[in-house]
Design a protein around this motif. Structure first.
Motif, PDB file in Angstrom:
ATOM      1  N   GLU A  31      12.596  -0.618  10.888  1.00 21.24           N
ATOM      2  CA  GLU A  31      12.651   0.827  10.670  1.00 21.24           C
ATOM      3  C   GLU A  31      13.513   1.170   9.460  1.00 21.24           C
ATOM      4  O   GLU A  31      13.432   2.289   8.937  1.00 21.24           O
ATOM      5  N   LYS A  32      14.338   0.224   9.016  1.00 21.04           N
ATOM      6  CA  LYS A  32      15.205   0.479   7.870  1.00 21.04           C
ATOM      7  C   LYS A  32      14.438   0.471   6.548  1.00 21.04           C
ATOM      8  O   LYS A  32      14.880   1.072   5.571  1.00 21.04           O
ATOM      9  N   VAL A  33      13.320  -0.239   6.511  1.00 26.13           N
ATOM     10  CA  VAL A  33      12.532  -0.324   5.273  1.00 26.13           C
ATOM     11  C   VAL A  33      11.638   0.905   5.190  1.00 26.13           C
ATOM     12  O   VAL A  33      10.823   1.149   6.095  1.00 26.13           O
ATOM     13  N   LYS A  77       6.837  -0.396   2.026  1.00 27.00           N
ATOM     14  CA  LYS A  77       5.838  -1.215   2.720  1.00 27.00           C
ATOM     15  C   LYS A  77       4.459  -1.038   2.086  1.00 27.00           C
ATOM     16  O   LYS A  77       3.707  -2.007   1.917  1.00 27.00           O
ATOM     17  N   LYS A  78       4.113   0.201   1.737  1.00 28.82           N
ATOM     18  CA  LYS A  78       2.819   0.460   1.099  1.00 28.82           C
ATOM     19  C   LYS A  78       2.721  -0.240  -0.252  1.00 28.82           C
ATOM     20  O   LYS A  78       1.675  -0.805  -0.598  1.00 28.82           O
ATOM     21  N   LEU A 135       1.993  -3.864   0.203  1.00 28.89           N
ATOM     22  CA  LEU A 135       0.589  -4.061   0.559  1.00 28.89           C
ATOM     23  C   LEU A 135      -0.326  -3.883  -0.649  1.00 28.89           C
ATOM     24  O   LEU A 135      -1.279  -4.644  -0.833  1.00 28.89           O
ATOM     25  N   TYR A 136      -0.043  -2.881  -1.488  1.00 29.32           N
ATOM     26  CA  TYR A 136      -0.852  -2.668  -2.691  1.00 29.32           C
ATOM     27  C   TYR A 136      -0.751  -3.880  -3.620  1.00 29.32           C
ATOM     28  O   TYR A 136      -1.762  -4.333  -4.186  1.00 29.32           O
ATOM     29  N   LEU A 137       0.465  -4.402  -3.768  1.00 32.29           N
ATOM     30  CA  LEU A 137       0.664  -5.547  -4.653  1.00 32.29           C
ATOM     31  C   LEU A 137      -0.044  -6.785  -4.115  1.00 32.29           C
ATOM     32  O   LEU A 137      -0.688  -7.527  -4.874  1.00 32.29           O
TER      33      LEU A 137
END
Length: 430
Positions: free
Chosen positions: A78-80, A85-86, A89-91
């Protein structure tokens, strides 16, 4: 009395983090276990069980394990922030698309797997940074502990290298009897790792007045010297200068007397010994008229040949954005064979030919931005260390795509970008 009470309070704050299972596991795995996996890979290479650049090496398997765990820990935390995170995922999707396009065109499984292993090294660095960031920047005591863990990483690598050298079961650099990379595959990579950690250890001893890190720095200077590469020579010289300055601080009178005696009796012997360790560099220096060729080690030729061979005509113009994948990069994508391309030994152009202009310049901008921000924050020594590592990366490679040294970039980024200035550690230790 107040200082002792403050330290007890800080220790109580540290305990929940120290015994947090995922934090302890990831930290110890990165600092203690991964260097052992890297040495195992070198041992297999020396025994000719595996070839250089092969798949399913102990190093790759170890990082695959920790990469999977980092993915889980980061995306379940929950700290990130969700935005971070998106972006991850895109990378990841971008790298997968780049490798998949080449795989579809070439219809080869091994090149595809090689490409995934290649870009997973970049993802490991990103995930490790995100995972450690929330821990390192929160409190000064955590920052102090992390600083010491970074030094410990260098000590572990130096111990493995020195042990292999003393045992006689090691890999020589340039075929020399004295220059060695221990059981690590890349001499330049291990030179950057130990050399940077040596500087950090000496710096830490200077700001905290703890002589333990001073002597650890001495040990790592020895380990750096026996590597015998140009990178190791540079770091050994810088570390020796810093060592001399700190010695004058800790032992002023005895250091002056000892320096005079060393200059008269020891230096000539050391020069003769170093000439054996660095004999390859010395011979090349004497034989080559154009000294810039010695510095580049023909990397400029590799890059020139890559630009000469690459095809950007027609549909292949998409390579400017997505590259040609890690396995083929600048090679002909229509030539249906599993050709083993020449490594460019330059992380910037490796990124450019593998994943396109956006990936390469993003890395360059990240490095320049970190150097500027570090200088503006007044973290001059840490910024100087990062500058050395990043400069080696964009000029000589063996950093971003080298398992042993890539995490040094992550460690330095964390130390520079953390909330607390390293000088404040002194108040914690007083």
């Amino acid at each position: 009395m107040l200082i002792a009470q403050q330290q007890k309070i800080e220790l109580k704050k540290l305990v929940p983090y120290l015994f947090s299972s995922k934090l302890v596991f990831v930290t110890l795995f990165c600092v203690l276990v991964l260097p052992i996996f890297d040495s195992m890979t070198g041992a297999f290479f020396k025994l000719k069980i595996m070839g250089e650049g092969g798949l399913a090496t102990p190093s790759q398997l170890g990082r695959l394990l920790i990469l999977g765990l980092l993915f889980f820990f980061v995306f379940s935390s929950e700290k990130v922030p969700t935005q971070i995170k998106k972006r991850i995922l895109y990378l990841t999707t971008f790298f997968l698309i780049a490798e998949s396009l080449v795989a579809i065109l070439h219809m080869g499984l091994m090149p595809y797997i090689s490409g995934i292993v290649f870009f997973s090294k970049i993802l490991f660095c990103i995930l490790a940074y995100v995972f450690f960031k929330s821990w390192v920047i929160e409190e000064l005591v955590y920052y102090d502990l992390f600083f010491r863990l970074v030094i410990a990483y260098g000590v572990v690598v130096a111990f493995l290298l020195s042990s292999a050298f003393i045992s006689g079961f090691h890999i020589s650099n340039y075929g020399s009897k004295f220059a060695t990379r221990g059981l690590f595959v890349s001499g330049n990579g291990v030179g950057v790792t130990i050399g940077t950690c040596t500087l950090l250890a000496l710096y830490y001893s200077f700001i905290t007045k703890q002589k333990l890190f001073y002597f650890l720095g001495v040990f790592m200077i020895f380990s750096t010297v026996i590597i015998g590469t140009k990178t190791a020579l540079l770091f050994a010289l810088l570390s020796s200068i810093l060592f001399f300055i700190i010695s004058l601080k800790f032992f002023p009178c005895s250091s002056l007397i000892l320096s005079i005696l060393i200059g008269i009796y020891v230096v000539p012997v050391v020069i003769d010994a170093l000439s054996l360790v660095f004999e390859n560099i010395i011979n090349k220096f004497n034989m080559i008229e154009d000294k810039t060729v010695l510095l580049s080690s023909s990397r400029d030729v590799f890059i020139y040949n890559a630009f000469y061979k690459v095809d950007w005509n027609g549909c292949f113009s998409v390579r400017l954005l997505f590259g040609g994948g890690a396995y083929f990069a600048y090679e002909d994508l229509t030539f249906l064979s599993e050709v083993k391309r020449k490594t460019l030994e330059n992380d910037f152009f490796e990124l450019f030919f593998s994943y396109g202009v956006v990936a390469a310049f993003t890395y360059l901008i990240l490095g320049v931005t970190t150097i500027v921000n570090g200088a503006l924050k007044g973290r001059y020594f840490l910024t100087f260390c990062f500058f050395l590592v990043f400069l080696h990366s964009v000029l000589a490679g063996h950093v971003l795509f080298n398992g042993t040294s890539s995490i040094i970039l992550v460690f330095l980024l964390l130390l520079i970008n953390a909330r607390y200035h390293p000088i404040k550690i002194r108040s914690l230790k007083s």
